[in-house]
Design an enzyme around this catalytic site. Sequence first.
Site, PDB file in Angstrom:
ATOM      1  N   LYS A 114     -48.885 -12.343  -2.764  1.00  0.00           N
ATOM      2  CA  LYS A 114     -48.909 -11.675  -3.544  1.00  0.00           C
ATOM      3  C   LYS A 114     -47.864 -11.370  -4.242  1.00  0.00           C
ATOM      4  O   LYS A 114     -46.443 -11.906  -3.725  1.00  0.00           O
ATOM      5  CB  LYS A 114     -48.708 -10.048  -2.837  1.00  0.00           C
ATOM      6  CG  LYS A 114     -48.953  -8.942  -3.869  1.00  0.00           C
ATOM      7  CD  LYS A 114     -50.453  -8.847  -4.278  1.00  0.00           C
ATOM      8  CE  LYS A 114     -50.354  -7.566  -5.397  1.00  0.00           C
ATOM      9  NZ  LYS A 114     -51.912  -7.947  -6.282  1.00  0.00           N
ATOM     10  N   GLY A 164     -52.432  -6.869 -11.607  1.00  0.00           N
ATOM     11  CA  GLY A 164     -52.741  -6.561 -12.850  1.00  0.00           C
ATOM     12  C   GLY A 164     -53.668  -7.783 -13.870  1.00  0.00           C
ATOM     13  O   GLY A 164     -53.435  -8.334 -12.860  1.00  0.00           O
TER      14      GLY A 164
END
EC number: 6.3.3.3
Length: 240
Positions: A37, A112
């Site tokens: 991530k 996003g």
Amino acid sequence: MPILVITGTGTEVGKTVTTAAVAASALAAGRSVAVLKAAQTGVRADERGDADEVARLAGAVTTVEVARYPEPLAPATAARRAGLAAVRPQDVADAAQKLAAEHDLVLVEGAGGLLVRFDEAGGTLADVAQLLRAPVLIVASAGLGTLNTTELTARELRARGVELLGVVIGSWPDSPDLASRCNVVDLPEVAGAPLLGALPSGAGALAPADFRTVAPGWLAPRLDGTWEAEAFRERTGSGL
């Protein structure tokens, strides 16, 4: 394909659950998987993040976060407001390359969309993909408006010389409307890349054992699955 970068066309399009499905399918194919991530926002230090959710659904994957910020904002803004160091694209690329030396597949999940800023210099997930020379998978929504955001994302990748592997619909509705059905045909056209899967709405709510069993059926063989675009179009009446 030792490293795959996964981006969404925006927030809440099913990016994390799609990442979990790709991981689960790769694991089922006998590959070792790491999930990176790039920047986790909107969670406290003691809360579970997106990488943790991928591991919960997919199973035995290595998970790493490059940076974490408490407010649900773009990483650059969240870092500034928290008084924390921003994550740089090179930081993400370095972490991905380290994981790639120890795993068959590294999935780099963004925050996003493709051009959400990581730092004050304007670094983005697109820069990460360029540094890694890694292909990108776009996770798109099913309904009205998705063609515009998908094409803009694809154009940016092409302008940077980054390979677009394909598009996955992150949440396919139980009762798709006309726009959703037509988008099954139109998405690969505007992206200039194949449609590589469609996850059913609510897939992330499945029990982990069930998720791992059925995940390969949502993704095309290029992603270690069994899903076929033509059969999906026929089954859903898409493009009619």
